[in-house]
Design a protein around this motif. Structure first.
Motif, PDB file in Angstrom:
ATOM      1  N   GLN A  46     -26.605 -29.223   5.043  1.00  7.75           N
ATOM      2  CA  GLN A  46     -26.803 -29.526   6.461  1.00  7.75           C
ATOM      3  C   GLN A  46     -25.674 -29.012   7.344  1.00  7.75           C
ATOM      4  O   GLN A  46     -25.655 -29.260   8.541  1.00  7.75           O
ATOM      5  CB  GLN A  46     -26.970 -31.035   6.650  1.00  7.75           C
ATOM      6  CG  GLN A  46     -28.233 -31.547   5.995  1.00  7.75           C
ATOM      7  CD  GLN A  46     -28.456 -33.015   6.269  1.00  7.75           C
ATOM      8  OE1 GLN A  46     -28.116 -33.524   7.330  1.00  7.75           O
ATOM      9  NE2 GLN A  46     -29.033 -33.697   5.304  1.00  7.75           N
ATOM     10  N   GLY A  47     -24.754 -28.282   6.757  1.00 14.00           N
ATOM     11  CA  GLY A  47     -23.639 -27.725   7.521  1.00 14.00           C
ATOM     12  C   GLY A  47     -23.730 -26.216   7.601  1.00 14.00           C
ATOM     13  O   GLY A  47     -24.749 -25.605   7.274  1.00 14.00           O
ATOM     14  N   GLN A  48     -22.636 -25.613   8.006  1.00 11.90           N
ATOM     15  CA  GLN A  48     -22.551 -24.161   8.188  1.00 11.90           C
ATOM     16  C   GLN A  48     -22.418 -23.456   6.842  1.00 11.90           C
ATOM     17  O   GLN A  48     -21.724 -23.922   5.947  1.00 11.90           O
ATOM     18  CB  GLN A  48     -21.324 -23.858   9.074  1.00 11.90           C
ATOM     19  CG  GLN A  48     -20.995 -22.407   9.251  1.00 11.90           C
ATOM     20  CD  GLN A  48     -20.267 -21.803   8.057  1.00 11.90           C
ATOM     21  OE1 GLN A  48     -19.603 -22.465   7.286  1.00 11.90           O
ATOM     22  NE2 GLN A  48     -20.450 -20.509   7.883  1.00 11.90           N
ATOM     23  N   VAL A  49     -23.068 -22.331   6.718  1.00 13.38           N
ATOM     24  CA  VAL A  49     -22.871 -21.405   5.600  1.00 13.38           C
ATOM     25  C   VAL A  49     -23.367 -20.034   6.052  1.00 13.38           C
ATOM     26  O   VAL A  49     -24.359 -19.943   6.776  1.00 13.38           O
ATOM     27  CB  VAL A  49     -23.592 -21.861   4.309  1.00 13.38           C
ATOM     28  CG1 VAL A  49     -25.088 -21.916   4.483  1.00 13.38           C
ATOM     29  CG2 VAL A  49     -23.198 -20.989   3.124  1.00 13.38           C
ATOM     30  N   ALA A  50     -22.657 -18.990   5.674  1.00  4.26           N
ATOM     31  CA  ALA A  50     -23.056 -17.629   6.041  1.00  4.26           C
ATOM     32  C   ALA A  50     -23.129 -16.769   4.789  1.00  4.26           C
ATOM     33  O   ALA A  50     -22.302 -16.904   3.885  1.00  4.26           O
ATOM     34  CB  ALA A  50     -22.049 -17.029   7.018  1.00  4.26           C
ATOM     35  N   VAL A  51     -24.115 -15.902   4.748  1.00  4.12           N
ATOM     36  CA  VAL A  51     -24.245 -14.918   3.667  1.00  4.12           C
ATOM     37  C   VAL A  51     -23.794 -13.581   4.236  1.00  4.12           C
ATOM     38  O   VAL A  51     -24.318 -13.125   5.253  1.00  4.12           O
ATOM     39  CB  VAL A  51     -25.700 -14.822   3.159  1.00  4.12           C
ATOM     40  CG1 VAL A  51     -25.814 -13.786   2.057  1.00  4.12           C
ATOM     41  CG2 VAL A  51     -26.185 -16.189   2.677  1.00  4.12           C
TER      42      VAL A  51
END
Length: 92
Positions: A71-76
């Motif tokens: 439910q938080g930030q994550v970037a690929v």
């Protein structure tokens, strides 16, 4: 559970992030689809999943589940420029 290998470009990405003044914690030993890196910058934390853009950057089944449930930030990201920009964008 799928065991994580380190993408070939991860070492270069980590060096570039640190050169920008960012702190980096490797998370690949966590398993279970957890992203590769936790990056600290300007008082914020950013999760990065590093993919080798020269090969494939598809998420594994474990990563798909983890990303769906997080439910938080994550970037690929697939390289140095994308990683640095993702962190800078996340801390704006």
């Amino acid at each position: 559970m799928t065991f994580k290998r380190v993408d070939s470009n991860q070492t270069k990405v980590v060096k570039a992030l640190r050169a920008e003044g960012m702190t980096v914690q490797h998370l690949h030993d966590v398993h279970g689809g957890c992203p590769d890196l936790l990056v600290g910058y300007k008082g914020k934390n950013v999760l990065l999943e590093i993919k080798d853009g020269e090969k494939s950057w598809k998420l594994t089944p474990d990563q798909i589940i983890w990303h769906h449930n997080w439910q938080g930030q994550v970037a690929v990201v697939t390289g140095i420029d994308g990683a640095v920009q993702a962190v800078k964008d996340a801390v704006k």
